[in-house]
Design a protein around this motif. Structure first.
Motif, PDB file in Angstrom:
ATOM      1  N   CYS A  20       0.954  -1.575  -0.668  1.00  0.00           N
ATOM      2  CA  CYS A  20       0.299  -0.269  -0.025  1.00  0.00           C
ATOM      3  C   CYS A  20       0.719   1.063  -0.122  1.00  0.00           C
ATOM      4  N   VAL A  24       0.373   4.547  -2.741  1.00  0.00           N
ATOM      5  CA  VAL A  24       0.379   5.690  -1.495  1.00  0.00           C
ATOM      6  C   VAL A  24       1.395   6.947  -1.666  1.00  0.00           C
ATOM      7  N   ALA A  99       1.641   9.511   5.864  1.00  0.00           N
ATOM      8  CA  ALA A  99       0.863  10.584   4.852  1.00  0.00           C
ATOM      9  C   ALA A  99       0.099  11.128   4.591  1.00  0.00           C
ATOM     10  N   ASN A 108      -5.422   8.609   1.910  1.00  0.00           N
ATOM     11  CA  ASN A 108      -5.588   7.709   1.072  1.00  0.00           C
ATOM     12  C   ASN A 108      -4.154   6.032   1.352  1.00  0.00           C
ATOM     13  N   LEU A 109      -4.798   5.581   2.230  1.00  0.00           N
ATOM     14  CA  LEU A 109      -4.081   4.314   2.436  1.00  0.00           C
ATOM     15  C   LEU A 109      -3.841   3.575   1.676  1.00  0.00           C
ATOM     16  N   GLY A 110      -4.667   3.770   0.501  1.00  0.00           N
ATOM     17  CA  GLY A 110      -4.776   2.757  -1.107  1.00  0.00           C
ATOM     18  C   GLY A 110      -5.771   1.307  -0.822  1.00  0.00           C
ATOM     19  N   PRO A 186      -6.456  -0.403   5.739  1.00  0.00           N
ATOM     20  CA  PRO A 186      -6.594   0.670   5.726  1.00  0.00           C
ATOM     21  C   PRO A 186      -7.905   0.756   5.456  1.00  0.00           C
TER      22      PRO A 186
END
Length: 225
Positions: A20, A24, A99, A108-110, A186
């Protein structure tokens, strides 16, 4: 069992952080192929580091498949699941801490998903079909290369390559789960729609894992002696 618990926790955290994290933090630079390779390489790295301790499942669907195939007890599966889900949250938390540029804003954490606004905007049926089929394929690869006629030093490479190819095919469809823990970590921290769609990434990989494992439990993929 404590060693196995820690191995699965660390391995799952690394998978989420590397895979992830590539999406990201480096997605714009490495593209879909780079993200796919990050997931695959993470599995290869963990296979050779924690594999001798726990078998490197780092995936509740893989542990479920091992149980259905008769290679794991229900008690051990439960311990592995707990470690994997905790590890996924740890990995997602580390990624979020890196992030999160603006406190309080969505990050956004994938996270996995489907439908309007998500990557290729594929519908639910396409997402479900992909996750079931690809989890079954992944499980077949894992049980095949680690079975009685195992491929020894090459098993981890084969499993990692399989996961990378699955990502090359499917990132635009669901972001690729084939792993409920990878989806859970996530989604838990991202919240919103990711949590509302999380059910699919529990159900579809579970169905795929059972289908793939039954091929071995029923000896339909039993190698010739």
């Amino acid at each position: 069992m404590l060693k196995k618990f820690m191995a699965e926790l660390i391995g799952t955290a690394v998978l989420v952080l590397f895979g992830c994290g590539a999406a990201v933090l480096g997605g714009e630079h490495v593209g879909q192929l780079g993200i796919a390779l990050a997931f695959g390489f993470a599995i290869i790295a963990m296979a050779y580091s924690i594999g001798p301790v726990s078998g490197c499942h780092v995936n509740p669907a893989v542990s479920l498949a091992a149980f259905v195939a008769g290679k794991m007890s229900a008690k051990d599966m439960g311990v592995y699941w707990l470690a994997q889900f905790i590890g996924a949250v740890v990995g997602a938390f580390i990624l979020a801490s890196i992030a999160q540029a603006v406190p309080g804003e969505p990050v956004n954490l994938g996270q996995n998903g489907w439908g309007p606004g998500y990557l290729g905007e594929y519908p639910l049926m396409a997402a479900a079909t992909f996750e079931v089929v690809m989890t079954a394929v992944f499980v077949v690869a894992i049980l095949g290369v680690t079975g009685e006629k195992a491929h020894g030093p090459f098993a981890g490479i084969a499993i990692g390559i399989t996961l990378a190819v699955i990502h090359i095919v499917g990132i635009q469809i669901t972001g690729v789960s084939v792993n409920p823990a990878r989806s859970f970590g996530p989604a838990l921290l991202a919240g919103g729609e990711a949590m509302s769609q999380l059910w699919l990434f529990f159900v579809a990989p579970a169905v795929g894992a059972i289908l793939g494992a039954l091929l071995f439990r029923l000896k339909l993929l039993e190698p010739e002696m």
